[in-house]
Design a protein around this motif. Structure first.
Motif, mmCIF file in Angstrom:
data_model
loop_
_atom_site.group_PDB
_atom_site.id
_atom_site.type_symbol
_atom_site.label_atom_id
_atom_site.label_comp_id
_atom_site.label_asym_id
_atom_site.label_seq_id
_atom_site.Cartn_x
_atom_site.Cartn_y
_atom_site.Cartn_z
ATOM 1 N N HIS A 58 0.831 -1.211 0.000
ATOM 2 C CA HIS A 58 0.000 0.000 0.000
ATOM 3 C C HIS A 58 0.864 1.259 0.000
ATOM 4 O O HIS A 58 0.571 2.227 -0.710
ATOM 5 C CB HIS A 58 -0.913 -0.004 1.223
ATOM 6 N N GLN A 59 1.937 1.233 0.778
ATOM 7 C CA GLN A 59 2.802 2.411 0.893
ATOM 8 C C GLN A 59 3.455 2.756 -0.443
ATOM 9 O O GLN A 59 3.487 3.906 -0.868
ATOM 10 C CB GLN A 59 3.866 2.164 1.954
ATOM 11 N N LYS A 60 3.994 1.732 -1.110
ATOM 12 C CA LYS A 60 4.767 1.992 -2.327
ATOM 13 C C LYS A 60 3.914 2.038 -3.586
ATOM 14 O O LYS A 60 4.207 2.782 -4.521
ATOM 15 C CB LYS A 60 5.862 0.929 -2.478
ATOM 16 N N LEU A 61 2.856 1.226 -3.628
ATOM 17 C CA LEU A 61 2.120 1.090 -4.881
ATOM 18 C C LEU A 61 0.744 1.731 -4.860
ATOM 19 O O LEU A 61 0.178 1.999 -5.931
ATOM 20 C CB LEU A 61 1.973 -0.398 -5.241
ATOM 21 N N GLY A 62 0.194 1.994 -3.666
ATOM 22 C CA GLY A 62 -1.134 2.585 -3.583
ATOM 23 C C GLY A 62 -1.280 3.866 -4.390
ATOM 24 O O GLY A 62 -2.231 4.010 -5.181
ATOM 25 N N PRO A 63 -0.362 4.825 -4.246
ATOM 26 C CA PRO A 63 -0.473 6.057 -5.036
ATOM 27 C C PRO A 63 -0.383 5.822 -6.542
ATOM 28 O O PRO A 63 -0.976 6.571 -7.322
ATOM 29 C CB PRO A 63 0.719 6.887 -4.529
ATOM 30 N N MET A 64 0.365 4.789 -6.959
ATOM 31 C CA MET A 64 0.455 4.513 -8.389
ATOM 32 C C MET A 64 -0.888 4.015 -8.924
ATOM 33 O O MET A 64 -1.308 4.389 -10.025
ATOM 34 C CB MET A 64 1.539 3.479 -8.658
ATOM 35 N N TYR A 65 -1.559 3.165 -8.134
ATOM 36 C CA TYR A 65 -2.888 2.718 -8.534
ATOM 37 C C TYR A 65 -3.839 3.915 -8.627
ATOM 38 O O TYR A 65 -4.672 3.997 -9.545
ATOM 39 C CB TYR A 65 -3.431 1.697 -7.534
ATOM 40 N N SER A 66 -3.732 4.837 -7.676
ATOM 41 C CA SER A 66 -4.578 6.035 -7.705
ATOM 42 C C SER A 66 -4.291 6.869 -8.946
ATOM 43 O O SER A 66 -5.207 7.415 -9.578
ATOM 44 C CB SER A 66 -4.353 6.870 -6.434
ATOM 45 N N ARG A 67 -3.018 6.967 -9.294
ATOM 46 C CA ARG A 67 -2.642 7.728 -10.483
ATOM 47 C C ARG A 67 -3.232 7.081 -11.744
ATOM 48 O O ARG A 67 -3.731 7.769 -12.643
ATOM 49 C CB ARG A 67 -1.118 7.798 -10.578
ATOM 50 N N LEU A 68 -3.184 5.753 -11.815
ATOM 51 C CA LEU A 68 -3.754 5.063 -12.967
ATOM 52 C C LEU A 68 -5.260 5.301 -13.057
ATOM 53 O O LEU A 68 -5.807 5.512 -14.155
ATOM 54 C CB LEU A 68 -3.459 3.566 -12.874
ATOM 55 N N ASP A 69 -5.958 5.268 -11.914
ATOM 56 C CA ASP A 69 -7.396 5.542 -11.921
ATOM 57 C C ASP A 69 -7.676 6.954 -12.417
ATOM 58 O O ASP A 69 -8.622 7.187 -13.178
ATOM 59 C CB ASP A 69 -7.973 5.362 -10.511
ATOM 60 N N GLU A 70 -6.860 7.914 -11.958
ATOM 61 C CA GLU A 70 -7.037 9.306 -12.385
ATOM 62 C C GLU A 70 -6.807 9.437 -13.886
ATOM 63 O O GLU A 70 -7.577 10.111 -14.597
ATOM 64 C CB GLU A 70 -6.068 10.209 -11.617
ATOM 65 N N LEU A 71 -5.766 8.799 -14.398
ATOM 66 C CA LEU A 71 -5.484 8.875 -15.835
ATOM 67 C C LEU A 71 -6.597 8.215 -16.655
ATOM 68 O O LEU A 71 -6.973 8.718 -17.717
ATOM 69 C CB LEU A 71 -4.137 8.217 -16.135
ATOM 70 N N ASP A 72 -7.121 7.071 -16.147
ATOM 71 C CA ASP A 72 -8.228 6.420 -16.849
ATOM 72 C C ASP A 72 -9.435 7.350 -16.931
ATOM 73 O O ASP A 72 -10.122 7.415 -17.973
ATOM 74 C CB ASP A 72 -8.624 5.122 -16.137
ATOM 75 N N ALA A 261 5.284 1.558 -16.009
ATOM 76 C CA ALA A 261 5.105 1.462 -17.459
ATOM 77 C C ALA A 261 3.671 1.811 -17.845
ATOM 78 O O ALA A 261 3.432 2.514 -18.842
ATOM 79 C CB ALA A 261 5.460 0.058 -17.936
ATOM 80 N N GLU A 262 2.716 1.342 -17.055
ATOM 81 C CA GLU A 262 1.316 1.642 -17.352
ATOM 82 C C GLU A 262 1.030 3.128 -17.177
ATOM 83 O O GLU A 262 0.260 3.709 -17.964
ATOM 84 C CB GLU A 262 0.406 0.817 -16.442
ATOM 85 N N VAL A 263 1.618 3.757 -16.154
ATOM 86 C CA VAL A 263 1.451 5.196 -15.979
ATOM 87 C C VAL A 263 1.973 5.940 -17.208
ATOM 88 O O VAL A 263 1.318 6.859 -17.725
ATOM 89 C CB VAL A 263 2.169 5.676 -14.698
ATOM 90 N N SER A 264 3.138 5.545 -17.703
ATOM 91 C CA SER A 264 3.719 6.196 -18.887
ATOM 92 C C SER A 264 2.825 6.020 -20.108
ATOM 93 O O SER A 264 2.618 6.960 -20.884
ATOM 94 C CB SER A 264 5.115 5.621 -19.166
ATOM 95 N N GLU A 265 2.289 4.814 -20.276
ATOM 96 C CA GLU A 265 1.406 4.565 -21.415
ATOM 97 C C GLU A 265 0.151 5.422 -21.340
ATOM 98 O O GLU A 265 -0.293 6.002 -22.347
ATOM 99 C CB GLU A 265 1.031 3.087 -21.465
ATOM 100 N N ARG A 266 -0.461 5.492 -20.148
ATOM 101 C CA ARG A 266 -1.682 6.292 -19.981
ATOM 102 C C ARG A 266 -1.397 7.774 -20.221
ATOM 103 O O ARG A 266 -2.203 8.473 -20.855
ATOM 104 C CB ARG A 266 -2.252 6.110 -18.587
ATOM 105 N N GLU A 267 -0.277 8.260 -19.722
ATOM 106 C CA GLU A 267 0.059 9.669 -19.920
ATOM 107 C C GLU A 267 0.273 9.981 -21.401
ATOM 108 O O GLU A 267 -0.127 11.049 -21.888
ATOM 109 C CB GLU A 267 1.295 10.026 -19.095
ATOM 110 N N ALA A 268 0.904 9.052 -22.117
ATOM 111 C CA ALA A 268 1.101 9.258 -23.547
ATOM 112 C C ALA A 268 -0.236 9.251 -24.293
ATOM 113 O O ALA A 268 -0.464 10.072 -25.200
ATOM 114 C CB ALA A 268 2.011 8.159 -24.109
ATOM 115 N N GLU A 269 -1.137 8.354 -23.898
ATOM 116 C CA GLU A 269 -2.455 8.319 -24.526
ATOM 117 C C GLU A 269 -3.240 9.589 -24.253
ATOM 118 O O GLU A 269 -3.885 10.156 -25.151
ATOM 119 C CB GLU A 269 -3.253 7.101 -24.008
ATOM 120 N N LEU A 270 -3.149 10.080 -23.003
ATOM 121 C CA LEU A 270 -3.846 11.327 -22.663
ATOM 122 C C LEU A 270 -3.276 12.496 -23.450
ATOM 123 O O LEU A 270 -4.027 13.342 -23.932
ATOM 124 C CB LEU A 270 -3.734 11.574 -21.159
#
Length: 276
Positions: A58-72, A261-270
């Motif tokens: 949760h500490q290390k990956l929770g914010p990344m999941y939140s970022r992916l939800d925001e990008l989606d 990698a998924e964050v980078s892909e979503r940001e590029a798509e956005l």
């Protein structure tokens, strides 16, 4: 006299090879006690591993999941704004409803980003260079050894009197707390404390009805622990740990790499959707 001797002979004590049933039953109880203690150690060890891995996950990956939800959500909203299609608008609303409050950059990447940009560890990970060992997810082998030894010696189920059981209960609670925090020195101090304390009382022979009741209680306790163990194993974190039981730290690194990698892909798509 000879007739009296013949009549009383069957009442003489049994031969040494003829063991009382209660003695065999008592051995079965002791074996069941030791088996239960070993099972409790295994369940508690796994519970601590699941708890620690869940906290670090949760500490290390929770914010990344939140970022992916925001990008989606942003991507869905951008698509809906372009098309105006009711179905796209519905998907955008659903995606936005799943988004937690947007984390800041520092919160998002924790130790992945430093004051000068991406941290050395993150850069090393992405370029296949060696990285520093991550924070321990599980107690060390020495901590695990100390914990097992203490529990085997001081387990409350070895007590025959209520006062001794209460003493052991309080002591094992302190042992479990130290083990959960991975405090090797404290476990060593607890081992010395136990060694200096009153020795466990000798187990007195039990009556057959008491031994049967004891076996029934041990069976019920084993069943309860089996349910706890199954819940842990069936949990999402438990399933992840079973994928890499010998190196859960590396599993966390691999998930982090995938999320980055998924964050980078979503940001590029956005970014492509924002381009006229």
């Amino acid at each position: 006299m000879s007739e009296q001797s013949e009549q009383t002979a069957p009442e003489e004590p049994t031969a040494a090879g003829d063991e009382r049933p209660e003695a065999r039953l008592e051995r079965a109880v002791r074996a069941a006690e030791q088996a239960l203690i070993e099972f409790e150690i295994a369940v508690e060890t796994f519970r601590v591993e699941v708890e620690n891995f869940s906290r670090l996950h949760h500490q290390k990956l929770g914010p990344m999941y939140s970022r992916l939800d925001e990008l989606d959500a942003l991507i869905a909203e951008a698509k809906a704004a372009r098309s105006g299609d009711p179905e796209d608008l519905r998907r955008a609303r659903e995606a936005r409803a799943l988004v937690m409050p947007m984390p800041g950059v520092d919160e998002l990447f924790h130790d992945w980003l430093g004051s000068d940009g991406i941290s050395d560890d993150a850069a090393a990970m992405l370029t296949d260079r060696p990285v520093r060992p991550p924070e321990r997810v599980r107690p060390s082998e020495e901590v695990r050894r100390l914990y097992r030894d203490l529990v085997r010696k001081a387990h409350p189920d070895l007590a025959q009197e209520e006062t001794e059981r209460a003493r052991r209960d309080a002591f094992i609670a302190r042992v479990n707390a130290a083990y959960g925090r991975g405090e090797e020195q404290l476990l060593r101090e607890l081992a010395e404390e136990w060694a200096a304390g009153p020795a466990p009382e000798a187990v007195a022979p039990s009556e057959s009805d008491e031994l049967y009741a004891r076996l029934e209680w041990l069976a019920q306790r084993k069943e309860l622990l089996s349910m706890v163990a199954k819940e842990l194993e069936d949990s999402a974190i438990g399933a992840m740990l079973r994928m890499a039981p010998d190196d859960p730290d590396r599993l966390l690194e691999e998930i982090a790499e995938q999320l980055l990698a998924e964050v980078s892909e979503r940001e590029a798509e956005l970014a492509s959707l924002a381009t006229p």
